[in-house]
Structures are given as structure tokens and as C-alpha cells.
Design a protein around this motif. Structure first.
Motif, PDB file in Angstrom:
ATOM      1  N   LYS A 124     -29.187  41.669   3.843  1.00  0.00           N
ATOM      2  CA  LYS A 124     -28.318  42.767   4.276  1.00  0.00           C
ATOM      3  C   LYS A 124     -28.738  43.326   5.633  1.00  0.00           C
ATOM      4  CE  LYS A 124     -29.010  45.178   0.506  1.00  0.00           C
ATOM      5  NZ  LYS A 124     -29.895  44.252  -0.256  1.00  0.00           N
ATOM      6  N   ASP A 125     -30.049  43.498   5.780  1.00  0.00           N
ATOM      7  CA  ASP A 125     -30.574  43.995   7.047  1.00  0.00           C
ATOM      8  C   ASP A 125     -30.166  43.099   8.211  1.00  0.00           C
ATOM      9  OD1 ASP A 125     -33.182  45.663   8.178  1.00  0.00           O
ATOM     10  OD2 ASP A 125     -32.649  46.092   6.086  1.00  0.00           O
TER      11      ASP A 125
ATOM     12  N   HIS B 285     -35.375  25.837   7.854  1.00  0.00           N
ATOM     13  CA  HIS B 285     -35.477  26.900   8.852  1.00  0.00           C
ATOM     14  C   HIS B 285     -36.859  27.565   8.800  1.00  0.00           C
ATOM     15  CE1 HIS B 285     -34.154  30.399  11.191  1.00  0.00           C
ATOM     16  NE2 HIS B 285     -34.562  31.187  10.211  1.00  0.00           N
ATOM     17  N   PHE B 286     -37.315  27.884   7.589  1.00  0.00           N
ATOM     18  CA  PHE B 286     -38.608  28.567   7.454  1.00  0.00           C
ATOM     19  C   PHE B 286     -39.763  27.612   7.743  1.00  0.00           C
ATOM     20  CE2 PHE B 286     -36.169  31.397   4.332  1.00  0.00           C
ATOM     21  CZ  PHE B 286     -35.884  32.326   5.321  1.00  0.00           C
TER      22      PHE B 286
ATOM     23  N   GLU C 120     -38.760  32.864   1.592  1.00  0.00           N
ATOM     24  CA  GLU C 120     -39.468  32.816   2.873  1.00  0.00           C
ATOM     25  C   GLU C 120     -40.974  32.980   2.655  1.00  0.00           C
ATOM     26  OE1 GLU C 120     -37.984  35.560   5.819  1.00  0.00           O
ATOM     27  OE2 GLU C 120     -39.394  34.858   7.331  1.00  0.00           O
TER      28      GLU C 120
ATOM     29  N   GLU D   4     -28.242  42.143  -3.843  1.00  0.00           N
ATOM     30  CA  GLU D   4     -29.599  42.376  -4.312  1.00  0.00           C
ATOM     31  C   GLU D   4     -30.568  42.457  -3.139  1.00  0.00           C
ATOM     32  OE1 GLU D   4     -30.656  39.302  -7.061  1.00  0.00           O
ATOM     33  OE2 GLU D   4     -29.077  39.848  -8.474  1.00  0.00           O
TER      34      GLU D   4
ATOM     35  N   VAL E 153     -33.825  35.512  -0.652  1.00  0.00           N
ATOM     36  CA  VAL E 153     -34.317  34.796   0.521  1.00  0.00           C
ATOM     37  C   VAL E 153     -35.682  35.324   0.969  1.00  0.00           C
ATOM     38  CG1 VAL E 153     -33.751  33.989   2.829  1.00  0.00           C
ATOM     39  CG2 VAL E 153     -31.926  34.443   1.202  1.00  0.00           C
ATOM     40  N   ARG E 154     -35.894  36.622   0.789  1.00  0.00           N
ATOM     41  CA  ARG E 154     -37.194  37.180   1.177  1.00  0.00           C
ATOM     42  C   ARG E 154     -38.314  36.482   0.414  1.00  0.00           C
ATOM     43  NH1 ARG E 154     -36.414  42.321   0.325  1.00  0.00           N
ATOM     44  NH2 ARG E 154     -36.049  42.878   2.494  1.00  0.00           N
TER      45      ARG E 154
ATOM     46  N   ILE F 186     -29.117  33.656  10.945  1.00  0.00           N
ATOM     47  CA  ILE F 186     -28.772  33.785   9.530  1.00  0.00           C
ATOM     48  C   ILE F 186     -28.271  32.424   9.059  1.00  0.00           C
ATOM     49  CG2 ILE F 186     -27.454  35.051   7.807  1.00  0.00           C
ATOM     50  CD1 ILE F 186     -26.911  37.185   9.910  1.00  0.00           C
ATOM     51  N   ILE F 187     -29.003  31.839   8.114  1.00  0.00           N
ATOM     52  CA  ILE F 187     -28.669  30.503   7.659  1.00  0.00           C
ATOM     53  C   ILE F 187     -27.797  30.598   6.423  1.00  0.00           C
ATOM     54  CG2 ILE F 187     -29.663  28.272   6.964  1.00  0.00           C
ATOM     55  CD1 ILE F 187     -30.670  29.230   9.688  1.00  0.00           C
TER      56      ILE F 187
ATOM     57  N   GLY G  41     -33.277  41.438  -0.633  1.00  0.00           N
ATOM     58  CA  GLY G  41     -33.732  40.163  -0.092  1.00  0.00           C
ATOM     59  C   GLY G  41     -32.635  39.158   0.201  1.00  0.00           C
ATOM     60  N   VAL G  42     -31.362  39.556   0.058  1.00  0.00           N
ATOM     61  CA  VAL G  42     -30.285  38.595   0.330  1.00  0.00           C
ATOM     62  C   VAL G  42     -29.901  38.535   1.811  1.00  0.00           C
ATOM     63  CG1 VAL G  42     -29.240  38.592  -1.965  1.00  0.00           C
ATOM     64  CG2 VAL G  42     -28.483  40.274  -0.271  1.00  0.00           C
TER      65      VAL G  42
HETATM   66  N1  LIG Z   1     -29.422  33.866   5.413  1.00  0.00           N
HETATM   67  C1  LIG Z   1     -30.675  34.033   5.868  1.00  0.00           C
HETATM   68  N2  LIG Z   1     -31.173  33.189   6.794  1.00  0.00           N
HETATM   69  C2  LIG Z   1     -32.428  33.340   7.253  1.00  0.00           C
HETATM   70  N3  LIG Z   1     -33.257  34.283   6.837  1.00  0.00           N
HETATM   71  C3  LIG Z   1     -32.835  35.153   5.909  1.00  0.00           C
HETATM   72  C4  LIG Z   1     -31.514  35.066   5.388  1.00  0.00           C
HETATM   73  N4  LIG Z   1     -31.349  36.063   4.483  1.00  0.00           N
HETATM   74  C5  LIG Z   1     -32.505  36.740   4.452  1.00  0.00           C
HETATM   75  N5  LIG Z   1     -33.413  36.207   5.303  1.00  0.00           N
HETATM   76  C6  LIG Z   1     -34.787  36.639   5.493  1.00  0.00           C
HETATM   77  O1  LIG Z   1     -35.188  37.262   4.279  1.00  0.00           O
HETATM   78  C7  LIG Z   1     -35.822  38.488   4.515  1.00  0.00           C
HETATM   79  C8  LIG Z   1     -35.086  39.609   3.820  1.00  0.00           C
HETATM   80  O2  LIG Z   1     -33.845  39.838   4.471  1.00  0.00           O
HETATM   81  P1  LIG Z   1     -33.229  41.298   4.594  1.00  0.00           P
HETATM   82  O3  LIG Z   1     -32.112  41.225   5.561  1.00  0.00           O
HETATM   83  O4  LIG Z   1     -34.302  42.296   4.871  1.00  0.00           O
HETATM   84  O5  LIG Z   1     -32.676  41.481   3.107  1.00  0.00           O
HETATM   85  P2  LIG Z   1     -32.134  42.800   2.386  1.00  0.00           P
HETATM   86  O6  LIG Z   1     -31.894  43.838   3.452  1.00  0.00           O
HETATM   87  O7  LIG Z   1     -30.870  42.366   1.716  1.00  0.00           O
HETATM   88  O8  LIG Z   1     -33.174  43.192   1.401  1.00  0.00           O
HETATM   89  C9  LIG Z   1     -35.899  38.670   6.000  1.00  0.00           C
HETATM   90  O9  LIG Z   1     -37.200  38.320   6.405  1.00  0.00           O
HETATM   91  C10 LIG Z   1     -34.914  37.700   6.578  1.00  0.00           C
HETATM   92  O10 LIG Z   1     -35.465  37.139   7.731  1.00  0.00           O
END
Ligand SMILES: Nc1ncnc2c1ncn2[C@@H]1O[C@H](COP(=O)(O)OP(=O)(O)O)[C@@H](O)[C@H]1O
Ligand SMILES: [Mg+2]
Length: 443
Positions: free
Chosen positions: A176-177, A326-327, A356, A171, A352-353, A142-143, A173-174
Motif C-alpha cells: 500500500k505504501d 526482483h529481490f 522480501e 493486508e 510481500v514484506r 512495483i512488481i 505488507g501487500v
Molecule cells: N509489488 C511489489 N513489488 C515489489 N516490492 C513490493 C511490492 N509490494 C510490496 N513490496 C515491498 O514489501 C514491503 C512492504 O510494502 P508496503 O508498501 O510497506 O506494504 P503495506 O503498506 O501494504 O504494509 C516494502 O519493502 C516493499 O518494498
């Protein structure tokens, strides 16, 4: 508080004493030497060195070189009666921080000394800060360099080892997962199951059996008994994604699991116990749902033990270069400064999604070996990735018309539905304190 120590190297005794007395009375600790050789022996323990350029034996310039050779960070101010420009330039080249042409007034001396110490202290502070933050530019993969992400990393480290319930808000794509998984990975449960439940994806009538399982014959088609997610996750972690979408009937049952760690399978009256750690995530503002009565207050407080709010990417743009790097590494590409500039100036509704995806696409479709500004493929025409359900983006009533002017569309009280490319970012926030909104054109 003890003040800084200053070493005065001056062969002329009268000068040495006057300077020393002045600096002592200004509150500094003073050490003095008549030669550079003697001075070098004291140099390690002081905060600043004030040295004459012309000295018997080793001169001031040689002293500067010796200090450099010892990797000394101690700032050096040189004084010289032969204060020609060349002397000064030469000394500064060798690392002196300032130059005092003799004769100088004692007031001038004070000013130059204070300034050099101030610069030194700032540098030290910066270095300490960098060192302290150094390991936190990322947390595993996580960057995040922004202060908000660093706070989040610190919280993850603090709570991972506990069983505390964590509520992730942000929101789509931030990240959370990712954060939910990182918490599990850093917990003593890391070798136990991590079970994710997407509350939006399960229809209401199936949700209870999904979560809590069912006994054979509980409903038509239940030919075998089946454990639910809370049973499979026993001794591990349950990740309830989009918790804001859980219907009221299920909210009551979740509350019971959270409070008592108890539930029954559908079609059974045998109470089961489960030892799960719960992490929940939401992209809607649950407080608004509380006010509207669609989310139970008691459940909210059970979930909100450790709240983690992950800000949208547009509010932490300093993370973008690090994420891009990173990407780029991940997709085996190279991003030019020009391309990065374009990526930095976008508002990333999909966070971030989306970033990426854009980096990956741009690398795949780049004309040359490196992604240049023109290769950046941001899809602004079909910008549906904006989190439509986020209450963070609700506009207050009466704002509708003003946003229409720049391409936003919104049903009264509903989410923003579309963004015009001209109007890069409209942020509206409805929080307890009141409503504020603004817009920024990137043209
Ligand atoms: N801080 C981060 N550093 C690196 N990759 C991230 C970061 N935040 C999100 N991503 C990438 O963005 C995508 C969406 O992240 P995700 O955790 O599924 O977001 P959310 O659950 O908030 O919708 C994933 O592919 C993840 O790898
Ligand atoms: Mg998610």
C-alpha cells in the motif's frame, strides 16, 4: 467478416483448381501459384500457405527455408504424392505445421486448414496479449504479473494525474505504501511534498495538533506555533495510513478537510486553506467498521472515491517468481528452482514484506553461492506477521472450534492469532454476500 487468405502452390493445374474452388466455397480468399518462385511473391499477404513438396524449380522444402529466412510467421502445410514419412519429417523440421499426403479428401483438407489457422490465431492472440501486458509486469519498482496487479497498475496510471482521493485496502505488507508513493510520483504534484501520517502511531490527544498544527499557548508546553501535516503538505499529497484507526473526534475534522479543504490550527480560530491530494490506506475492512459504527459513513464515502483493493500475496501466487527475481537482484543473490518452489508453496501471511525478508535472509545465510531449497529460511514458529487486525481474516462465529483443530486460535469475533505450520492457509472472509472459509494443507 472477411475470412483468412490462403495461398495454394501446386504445379498441377487441375489439383490447384479443385483445391482453390473448395477453399473458396468454404469462404476463404484463395491465391494460387504454379511455382514456388511465384508463390513467394504472394506469401507476405496471406494467412496460410498450402504447398506441394515437389515443384519444378524451387521445391517445397526450399520454399520453407526461404520463408524462414524472411522471418515469416505464416503457417505452411505441405502436400505430397510422395508422402513418405521422411518427406513429412523433413518438412516439419523445416517449419511446416502439418502434412497432407496425396491423395487426400477435401474434407480432410478443410480439417487440416482450419486447425492450422486456429493455432495461428491463438498464437497471434497470445503474442498481442503479451505485448499489451509487457510493460505492465511492473509499475516502476512495483512488481506484479497477476491480473489483479495489472488492473491496479492500470488504475494507478489513470488516476495519478487527477486529484481524486484514493483508498487503498489490503493486508499489511501487500504494497500500500509503495502504491501511494507511486501515485504521488506520477501526479503533477511529484515535486511537491508527500506527507505520510501513520494514524495508529499517534495518540488520540496528539492527533489533532499533529494533523492541523497549533498556535503558541494552545496547550501546556506549546511554546511555539507549529504547522500540522495538512499545512506542510499544501500543494502536495497527504497519505493517511491506517485510516481505520482514526478516532471519531478526528474523523469529523478530516471530513471537513476533505470536503472544504479547510481547517484551523489548535488554539486559533483563523481558518486555513490547503490544497492537498489525499490517499488513504487501511488494513481493516472499513465497511465492517461502518456497520459497527466506529467509522463515519460520510467520511468513508469521501475517501472511497477510487477504491483500490490489493489482494494478499497468497491470492496472486503467480507474482511470486517475479518478486523473488526482483529481490534476488536487489540482495545480490541467486535463487534455485527448488528454493523458488518452496517459496511458492508458502502462504505468506506477512505478504510481500515477509517474502522480501525471507529472500534477503536466505541469501545471507545460504551455504553455497546459490539459495537452494534447504537454505530457504521461512520463520513459521513466530508467525506474528499475519495481519491480526484485518477483518478479511475474521472467522464467522461458530467456526472457532473447527479451526482450533488445525492450530488457529481466535477469540469469538476477534482476529486469528496464530497459525500452525501444518495448516498453511486458512482464509476466511466476511463480506456482504455471506461468509465463506476454507483451508488448505501443505503438510
Ligand atoms: N509489488 C511489489 N513489488 C515489489 N516490492 C513490493 C511490492 N509490494 C510490496 N513490496 C515491498 O514489501 C514491503 C512492504 O510494502 P508496503 O508498501 O510497506 O506494504 P503495506 O503498506 O501494504 O504494509 C516494502 O519493502 C516493499 O518494498
Ligand atoms: Mg504500510
Amino acid at each position: 467478416m472477411p475470412r483468412e487468405a490462403i495461398l495454394v502452390i501446386e504445379d498441377e493445374e487441375k489439383h490447384r483448381r479443385v483445391i482453390g474452388l473448395h477453399l473458396s466455397s468454404a469462404g476463404f480468399e484463395v491465391k494460387a501459384a504454379g511455382t514456388a518462385e511465384d508463390g513467394l511473391k504472394l506469401a507476405a499477404d496471406v494467412d496460410l500457405i498450402l504447398t506441394d513438396l515437389k515443384l519444378p524449380g524451387m521445391d517445397g522444402l526450399e520454399l520453407l527455408e526461404k520463408l524462414k529466412g524472411q522471418n515469416s510467421n505464416t503457417p505452411v502445410i505441405v502436400m505430397s504424392a510422395f508422402g513418405t514419412v521422411e518427406n513429412a519429417v523433413e518438412a516439419m523440421k523445416k517449419g511446416a505445421v502439418d502434412f497432407l499426403p496425396k491423395p487426400f479428401s477435401l474434407d480432410h483438407l478443410t480439417v487440416v486448414v482450419e486447425k492450422a489457422l486456429e493455432v495461428r490465431n491463438l498464437r497471434n492472440e497470445n503474442r498481442e496479449l503479451r505485448e499489451a501486458l509487457g510493460q505492465r509486469y511492473h509499475f516502476e519498482n512495483i512488481i506484479g504479473r497477476s491480473p489483479s496487479m495489472q488492473d491496479i497498475f492500470a488504475t494507478i496510471s489513470r488516476v495519478a494525474g487527477t486529484r481524486a482521493t484514493v483508498l487503498l485496502a489490503g493486508e499489511s505488507g501487500v504494497g500500500k505504501d509503495m502504491i501511494a508513493r507511486a501515485i504521488h510520483q506520477h501526479s503533477p504534484r511529484r515535486d511537491r511534498p508527500f506527507v505520510k501520517i501513520n494514524c495508529t502511531a499517534i495518540p488520540e490527544n496528539l492527533m489533532e495538533s499533529e494533523l492541523f498544527g497549533y498556535e503558541k499557548g494552545a496547550f501546556t508546553g506549546a511554546n511555539v506555533s507549529k504547522p500540522g501535516k495538512f499545512e506542510t503538505a499544501d500543494t502536495g499529497t497527504v497519505f493517511l495510513d491506517e485510516i481505520g484507526d482514526v478516532p471519531g473526534s478526528i474523523q469529523v475534522k478530516l471530513l471537513r478537510v476533505l470536503q472544504e479543504r479547510e481547517f484551523e490550527r489548535l488554539g486559533s480560530n483563523k481558518t486555513m486553506h490547503t490544497d492537498v491530494r489525499v490517499i488513504a490506506a487501511t488494513n481493516v475492512d472499513l465497511r465492517a467498521a461502518l456497520e459497527q459504527g466506529t467509522f463515519r459513513e460520510d467520511l468513508y464515502y469521501r475517501l472511497n472515491v477510487v477504491p483500490l483493493n490489493i489482494p494478499p500475496l497468497r491470492e496472486r501466487k503467480e507474482d511470486i517468481p517475479y518478486l523473488v527475481q526482483h529481490f534476488a537482484k536487489k540482495f545480490n543473490g541467486e535463487i534455485s528452482d527448488g528454493a523458488l518452489e518452496r517459496l511458492m508453496s508458502y502462504h505468506w501471511p506477512g505478504n510481500v514484506r515477509e517474502l522480501e525478508n525471507v529472500v534477503e535472509r536466505s541469501i545471507l545465510l545460504a551455504q553455497g553461492p546459490r539459495v537452494e531449497a534447504d537454505d530457504v529460511r521461512i520463520d513459521t514458529t513466530n508467525n506474528r506477521s499475519r495481519p491480526a487486525a484485518s477483518t478479511d481474516n475474521f472467522l464467522p462465529e461458530g467456526m472457532t472450534r473447527s479451526v482450533e483443530a488445525c492450530g488457529w486460535q481466535q477469540e469469538p469475533g476477534g482476529p486469528l492469532a496464530r497459525v500452525d505450520a501444518q495448516c498453511a492457509a486458512v482464509q476466511a472472509r466476511a463480506d456482504g454476500a455471506g461468509v465463506a472459509w476454507g483451508r488448505r494443507n501443505t503438510g
